[in-house]
Scaffold this active site. Structure first.
Site, PDB file in Angstrom:
ATOM      1  N   HIS A  77       0.817  -1.217  -0.241  1.00 26.70           N
ATOM      2  CA  HIS A  77       0.183  -0.044   0.047  1.00 26.70           C
ATOM      3  C   HIS A  77       0.794   1.200  -0.132  1.00 26.70           C
ATOM      4  CE1 HIS A  77      -3.163   2.837   1.033  1.00 26.70           C
ATOM      5  NE2 HIS A  77      -4.090   1.929   0.846  1.00 26.70           N
ATOM      6  N   THR A 150     -11.149  26.706 -49.778  1.00 32.06           N
ATOM      7  CA  THR A 150     -12.253  26.041 -49.133  1.00 32.06           C
ATOM      8  C   THR A 150     -12.240  24.987 -49.875  1.00 32.06           C
ATOM      9  OG1 THR A 150     -13.805  27.332 -50.563  1.00 32.06           O
ATOM     10  CG2 THR A 150     -13.447  28.118 -48.140  1.00 32.06           C
ATOM     11  N   HIS A 151     -12.406  23.624 -49.174  1.00 30.17           N
ATOM     12  CA  HIS A 151     -12.751  22.512 -49.552  1.00 30.17           C
ATOM     13  C   HIS A 151     -11.157  22.139 -50.622  1.00 30.17           C
ATOM     14  CE1 HIS A 151     -16.865  22.331 -49.004  1.00 30.17           C
ATOM     15  NE2 HIS A 151     -16.865  23.618 -49.219  1.00 30.17           N
ATOM     16  N   GLU A 288       4.440  17.624 -38.324  1.00 33.94           N
ATOM     17  CA  GLU A 288       3.914  16.312 -38.353  1.00 33.94           C
ATOM     18  C   GLU A 288       4.190  15.712 -37.014  1.00 33.94           C
ATOM     19  OE1 GLU A 288       4.910  14.745 -42.854  1.00 33.94           O
ATOM     20  OE2 GLU A 288       6.490  14.645 -41.454  1.00 33.94           O
TER      21      GLU A 288
END
Length: 453
Positions: A77, A150-151, A288
């Site tokens: 313990h 965008t996209h 990364e």
């Protein structure tokens, strides 16, 4: 129980890792024992001379990890071993009052709070400092027109500084979240076996209040044997949330460093190698790394949520994993902040390539502004829209200049002069409210972060 080293101890600063060192954990728990004894003596719960001796011995530096582990090998313990080690060096008259009214998790949970307290003291200034660096970059590049995507497609023109402004404000918001988190996560609990303060009776709350003040924590309002695990889950969630913002930045840097875009690049020191096989490679490895570690950091959240529902006043199903998820979350975020700060401070911004990329579609990035010019002349929106689409698609197929196609088509030339058309195709004319937005963000970031950085 020592935590497993993250990649052999490679990640995280020594300052952060020291918080979760076995000896430091013992120091935290002995500080709690000292604070409890002194607080109890202040309201005459235990003898003052006993409290002074317990406090002195607890802070003497004489209790080592080695001795606690020796005792733990017998008792199986860890907290009992710590208390026994303290008892060994206290005088006989003080021994009965060591750990008086406490249970193991009073030490475990309150020492967790001390670790979180010191973690936030390291993390918050780093977040604030990064926010200010990002705000500086936003101001530096506020007048530089760039492709807004965008996209993954060219959409319209933005200020390149707007990228940094978005990141800066989110980091500033994280500083606010950390401050708000403190009152919910930095909890002191000294209420004994099942949260009633049984042995200390009516004075238990006063003892806890005094201990909390000494340890720069907040006294628990109510607990079972343990502090509610929602508190730790919020801490881990906030660490992962900051990590996700760092990953958002890393993903954008990685994309902008792609060969086809090449608008930014991580610094590349002399002698550095990007690939063992391809000598010309300059890979965004630091960004990364941030992305990779963010995935691991987010995975800690699910374990923290699993720890919230426990049996009755407690069980041990949370105990072992918390020895990993708490330090892992702190150390990973510390490493990510250090890495991203280095990336941003030394980031190469290729202004020439940013301007050149505006020309890739041969003027079609100005389509939004051609549409507006026709609307301003009274042309119905969808009529103008279809004419622009027709001419744009045709010029794409023919690989011709969109501005010249507009100039030579009666749907446009009947409404717009050559001078008006030329004015449309100037990128600096289309930064909108960017300069004001960046100024406002910069001021807000500095007001909220300067005192912490």
């Amino acid at each position: 129980m020592a935590i497993l080293p993250i990649d052999g101890g490679r990640y995280g600063t020594a300052e952060m890792k020291e918080i979760f060192d076995d000896q430091k954990k013992i120091t935290y728990q002995l500080d709690i024992e000292a604070a409890v004894a002194l607080s109890q003596s202040e309201i005459n719960m235990i003898p003052k001379d006993a409290a002074l001796n317990i406090s002195k011995m607890a802070r003497s530096g004489k209790i080592s990890v080695k001795r606690v582990k020796q005792l733990e090998a017998k008792s199986d313990h860890d907290t009992a071993a710590l208390v026994e080690a303290l008892s060994e060096i206290c005088k006989p008259s003080a021994k009965p009052w060591i750990h008086y009214g406490l249970t193991s998790n009073d030490l475990v949970d309150t020492s967790n709070s001390l670790q979180i307290r010191d973690t936030l003291r390291i993390i918050r200034p780093k977040v604030a400092r990064l926010a200010i660096i990002l705000a500086d970059q936003a101001v530096k590049y506020k007048k530089l027109p760039a492709v807004g995507r965008t996209h993954g497609q060219h959409a319209s023109i933005i200020s390149f500084g707007l990228k940094f402004a978005n990141w800066a404000l989110e980091m500033s918001s994280h500083v606010e979240r950390i401050e708000e988190l403190k009152k919910r996560a930095l909890i002191c609990k000294t209420l004994g076996v099942v949260g009633t303060g049984s042995l200390m009776g009516a004075k238990a709350l006063e003892v806890q209040k005094r201990v909390a003040k000494k340890l720069e924590l907040y006294p628990a309002d109510v607990t079972t044997q343990i502090i509610a695990r929602e508190r730790y889950t919020e801490f881990i969630f906030d660490m992962a949330l900051i990590g996700s913002t760092l990953e958002k930045m890393a993903v954008e840097i990685r994309n902008l460093q792609r060969t086809e875009i090449a608008e930014v690049a991580e610094s590349f020191k002399k002698g550095q190698m990007g690939s063992s096989a391809v000598p010309v490679k300059r890979n965004p490895v630091k960004s990364e790394r941030v992305t990779s570690l963010s995935k691991l950091l987010r995975s800690q959240i699910s374990v923290a949520f699993e720890n919230i529902p426990l049996w009755h006043e407690r069980d041990l199903t949370n105990s072992a994993n918390e020895r990993f998820i708490l330090p892992t979350s702190a150390i990973l975020l510390d490493e990510m902040l250090e890495t991203m700060t280095r990336i941003i401070k030394s980031l190469f911004v290729n202004e020439e390539k940013i301007r050149k990329n505006l020309e890739i579609t041969r003027g079609q990035i100005f389509a939004e502004f051609v549409l507006d010019a026709l609307i301003q002349k009274g042309v119905p929106r969808f009529e103008a829209y279809r004419d622009i689409q027709r001419v744009a698609f045709a010029s794409s197929e023919d690989e011709t200049d969109f501005r010249e196609a507009v100039r030579n088509d009666k749907a446009f030339s009947s409404h717009l002069t050559d001078k008006e058309i030329d004015r449309i195709f100037v990128p600096e004319n289309h930064l909108g409210a960017s300069l004001d937005i960046i100024k406002n963000v910069s001021n807000k970031v500095r007001n909220s972060c300067s005192k912490f950085s």
